[in-house]
Design a protein around this motif. Structure first.
Motif, PDB file in Angstrom:
ATOM      1  N   GLU A 135      38.909 -43.892  -5.880  1.00 57.21           N
ATOM      2  CA  GLU A 135      39.350 -43.451  -7.273  1.00 57.21           C
ATOM      3  C   GLU A 135      38.077 -43.213  -8.257  1.00 57.21           C
ATOM      4  N   ILE A 136      37.345 -44.478  -8.166  1.00 55.87           N
ATOM      5  CA  ILE A 136      36.188 -44.464  -9.057  1.00 55.87           C
ATOM      6  C   ILE A 136      35.224 -43.282  -8.549  1.00 55.87           C
ATOM      7  N   LEU A 137      35.044 -42.958  -7.514  1.00 55.96           N
ATOM      8  CA  LEU A 137      34.344 -41.565  -7.016  1.00 55.96           C
ATOM      9  C   LEU A 137      34.997 -40.413  -7.515  1.00 55.96           C
ATOM     10  N   ALA A 138      36.054 -40.380  -7.410  1.00 53.06           N
ATOM     11  CA  ALA A 138      36.858 -38.917  -7.860  1.00 53.06           C
ATOM     12  C   ALA A 138      36.462 -38.894  -9.206  1.00 53.06           C
ATOM     13  N   GLU A 139      36.410 -39.891 -10.084  1.00 54.71           N
ATOM     14  CA  GLU A 139      36.017 -39.949 -11.517  1.00 54.71           C
ATOM     15  C   GLU A 139      34.937 -39.722 -11.693  1.00 54.71           C
ATOM     16  N   LYS A 140      33.808 -40.287 -10.959  1.00 54.35           N
ATOM     17  CA  LYS A 140      32.376 -40.272 -11.509  1.00 54.35           C
ATOM     18  C   LYS A 140      31.921 -38.869 -10.910  1.00 54.35           C
ATOM     19  N   ASN A 141      32.103 -38.361  -9.718  1.00 53.99           N
ATOM     20  CA  ASN A 141      31.677 -37.233  -9.043  1.00 53.99           C
ATOM     21  C   ASN A 141      32.918 -36.403  -8.446  1.00 53.99           C
ATOM     22  N   PRO A 142      33.603 -35.547  -9.262  1.00 56.52           N
ATOM     23  CA  PRO A 142      34.715 -34.612  -8.849  1.00 56.52           C
ATOM     24  C   PRO A 142      34.303 -33.711  -7.859  1.00 56.52           C
ATOM     25  N   ASP A 143      32.960 -33.263  -8.016  1.00 59.78           N
ATOM     26  CA  ASP A 143      32.435 -32.251  -7.097  1.00 59.78           C
ATOM     27  C   ASP A 143      32.189 -32.366  -5.669  1.00 59.78           C
ATOM     28  N   LEU A 144      32.037 -33.797  -5.219  1.00 64.65           N
ATOM     29  CA  LEU A 144      31.806 -34.187  -3.934  1.00 64.65           C
ATOM     30  C   LEU A 144      32.820 -33.527  -2.954  1.00 64.65           C
ATOM     31  N   PRO A 145      32.615 -32.791  -2.102  1.00 67.32           N
ATOM     32  CA  PRO A 145      33.360 -32.377  -1.127  1.00 67.32           C
ATOM     33  C   PRO A 145      34.222 -33.379  -0.337  1.00 67.32           C
ATOM     34  N   PRO A 146      35.694 -33.145  -0.081  1.00 69.01           N
ATOM     35  CA  PRO A 146      36.603 -34.209   0.201  1.00 69.01           C
ATOM     36  C   PRO A 146      36.182 -35.082   1.324  1.00 69.01           C
ATOM     37  N   ASP A 147      35.630 -34.405   2.388  1.00 72.41           N
ATOM     38  CA  ASP A 147      35.284 -34.931   3.611  1.00 72.41           C
ATOM     39  C   ASP A 147      34.096 -35.895   3.575  1.00 72.41           C
ATOM     40  N   GLU A 148      33.292 -35.478   2.652  1.00 69.37           N
ATOM     41  CA  GLU A 148      32.227 -36.643   2.322  1.00 69.37           C
ATOM     42  C   GLU A 148      32.663 -37.560   1.304  1.00 69.37           C
ATOM     43  N   ARG A 149      33.670 -37.259   0.425  1.00 72.19           N
ATOM     44  CA  ARG A 149      33.959 -38.265  -0.524  1.00 72.19           C
ATOM     45  C   ARG A 149      34.647 -39.452   0.214  1.00 72.19           C
ATOM     46  N   LYS A 150      35.433 -39.103   1.503  1.00 70.94           N
ATOM     47  CA  LYS A 150      35.922 -40.216   2.409  1.00 70.94           C
ATOM     48  C   LYS A 150      35.067 -40.990   2.737  1.00 70.94           C
ATOM     49  N   ALA A 151      33.903 -40.392   3.343  1.00 74.73           N
ATOM     50  CA  ALA A 151      32.812 -41.254   4.129  1.00 74.73           C
ATOM     51  C   ALA A 151      32.142 -42.195   3.061  1.00 74.73           C
TER      52      ALA A 151
END
Ligand code: ARG
Length: 589
Positions: free
Chosen positions: A417-433
């Protein structure tokens, strides 16, 4: 000049001692100690002159002055450092910019640093068994189990980094009283273990255990039955052994999920039961050496010479002949020495087991000396309690311990959740890792950054914060340097080879970098990961203030190259440090 010192603290202690004795006629009882100093006073402070002077009845300031003059005449010292007398007789020492630059060129690369570290201690090839995690079968791992897991794994990484042959052994509690209780309860309730669906087993077992435990506490008959179950199991009854095996499989399945998530591995998972046929030899040898005393079926070791244990024997066999925790632990030491060739064994458990280990170590010492076995170094690396806000051991609202699996899951979910807010541009795969690395890292670091012998108050919110001494703050600093590196690559600019600092900000940054081996060696010495955490946090802060006050891009080539180079060394050290803590370094987040 001699070779470039890897550890300046060591170098200075050696040099000052040598010059004092050889050039100033100080006695051999002069032992200088050097420690990193507050930046405003220089880089290091040397102590020991004050107490030496007092012992000799000589004015310490005068002695310090003499020593300073001799040091200044030593070409090796004066090429590297500058000193001044301060206070009642200390030396404040500052490294010269050239010495900082030379050190960074020699050891700033990850490979060079690793090689120098492996040569800095006498740990190379030393066989050290690390006994950590070690949960008890038939119970879920809870928040308290985080400590042994995080600390043990970090110490394994650290010891291996310094060249030791470390062996990770997960000594599962799979032969104790809980099985008597559980086997009885399974029988009473007529539960068929074979019918338990995979993945749900442990919950059921745990509730059966809890119920069974209540019953044996209330009823002496139930207690006697549970004891008989355990003895029957330990005597090899096939039906009970089959249930026992199934219970262990169900338990380990759930432990393995946590280990996978946490990135923790073991070389051996032997468990207490592995020693079931070796306890006989232990009893026999203890009796033969006259160390243990029999009383009915029970066998006990007295340490009468020891104040606290005079009245408190170390029970190694129960009155009904069942083996216990102490018996299997004694057999385990023997196995580790005879079969694994252990020169040292580290036990990472909570502090409530201090008496057990103290008595275990005393017993091993007497037993091994009597038999002429090689005596390993035994160390109990104990830790304090994880507390709730009320200062008591942390529990859920219903009074149960907080499950470790749930903690990991919610840390990862909150990180996402924090990452989605801070860096919405991160590709979904990478965001998971990245979320996993941040969530798991937060929990581990939250634990490791606490002095291990203190209790600490658990707060997932604080652990996940991007501000303060947290894993995310370090991971974020590394990611910022990652962005600098990517931009440099894009603009085809390179780090310089000469990193000699030229401004006050560069100097402060360089000085922090040079302190890395000192922090690592202090962590190793005390087996206290929070020392490494503290250093990495200071390094991340130093980078941050450097980057806030100094421009990199747009500066003249020489300046740009030097600053880029300092950032690269910082990235190497941050990544190495995080890895040693068992935390995934992130170059983008
Ligand atoms: N199973 C034990 C517990 O849960 C820890 C075992 C530690 N290792 C050992 N060799 N005693 O407390």
């Amino acid at each position: 000049m001699g070779e470039i010192p890897f550890n300046f603290l060591n170098y200075l202690e050696g040099k000052i001692g040598e010059i004092a004795r050889e050039c100033c006629a100080f006695g051999s009882d002069f032992q200088p100690t050097v420690r990193p100093a507050d930046a405003q006073f220089g880089d290091f402070q040397a102590n020991g002159i004050l107490s030496y002077g007092k012992r000799r009845g000589t004015n310490p300031r005068q002695l310090a002055g003499q020593l300073l003059a001799a040091l200044e005449k030593d070409s090796d010292f004066s090429a590297r450092a500058r000193a001044e007398v301060s206070g009642g007789g200390f030396l404040n020492i500052s490294l010269r910019a050239a010495a900082l630059g030379e050190w960074l060129a020699a050891y700033g690369g990850a490979e060079e640093f690793r090689r120098a570290a492996a040569a800095a201690t006498d740990l190379a090839g030393r066989r050290i068994v690390l006994d950590y995690s070690c949960p008890n079968s038939a119970k879920q791992m809870h928040v308290g189990h985080l400590r042994s897991l995080a600390i043990g794994d970090c110490l394994y990484r650290l010891l291996s980094f310094f060249g030791a042959k470390a062996i990770r052994d997960n000594h599962i509690g799979d032969w104790g009283t809980q099985f008597g209780i559980l086997l009885r309860q399974l029988r009473v309730e007529g539960v068929d273990l074979a019918s338990i669906p995979a993945g749900e087993g442990l919950d059921l077992l745990e509730s059966l255990y809890r119920k069974g435990n209540g019953e044996v506490e209330r009823s002496p008959e139930a207690l006697a039955e549970a004891r008989r179950e355990l003895v029957a199991l330990q005597n090899g009854d096939p039906g009970r052994l089959a249930s026992w095996k199934k219970i262990n499989e169900l338990s380990y399945e759930s432990f393995q999920k946590i280990y996978d998530l946490a990135g923790v591995e073991f070389d051996l998972v032997l468990g207490e039961s592995f020693y079931r046929n070796s306890v006989g030899r232990v009893y026999g040898e203890l009796l033969q050496c006259g160390i243990a005393e029999e009383n009915g079926g029970a066998l006990a070791v007295f340490h009468r010479e020891h104040g606290r244990f005079r009245e408190q024997p170390f029970l190694v066999r129960k009155f009904d002949g069942a083996s216990n925790y102490a018996a299997t632990d004694l057999a385990t030491v023997l196995y580790r020495v005879e079969t694994l060739g252990a020169e040292e064994i580290l036990y990472v458990t909570d502090g409530r087991q201090r008496d057990h280990f103290e008595q275990l170590f005393l017993t091993v010492k007497k037993w091994f000396s009597a038999k002429g076995y090689p005596l390993p170094t035994l160390r109990h690396v104990w830790f304090g309690t994880v507390c709730g806000v009320d200062g008591k051991a942390i529990k859920t609202r219903s009074g149960e311990p907080v499950r470790l699996q749930e903690l990991f899951d919610s840390a990862i979910a909150q990180a996402a959740e924090i990452l989605a807010e801070k860096n919405p541009d991160l590709p979904p795969d990478e965001r998971k890792a990245v979320a996993r690395a941040v969530g798991v890292g937060a929990l581990k670091y939250g634990d490791l950054s606490q002095n291990r012998t203190s209790d600490y108050v658990f707060s997932l919110g604080k652990m996940l914060s991007f501000e303060g001494n947290t894993a995310s703050y370090l991971q974020y600093a590394l990611a910022r340097i990652g962005a600098i590196r990517r931009r440099a690559e894009g603009e085809s600019v390179r780090a310089a080879t000469c990193l000699e600092p030229a401004t006050a900000e560069e100097r402060a940054f360089a000085r922090r970098l040079v302190l890395f081996p000192i922090a690592l060696l202090a962590t190793l010495e005390d087996l206290r990961p929070h020392l490494l955490c503290g250093y990495l946090y200071e390094l991340a802060c130093e980078f941050s203030s450097f980057y806030d006050s100094c421009r990199i891009f747009g500066e003249a080539e020489e300046v740009l190259g030097r600053r880029l180079g300092l950032c690269e060394v910082a990235a190497n050290f941050l990544a190495m440090g995080l890895q040693l803590l068992g935390i995934v370094p992130l170059h983008r987040m």
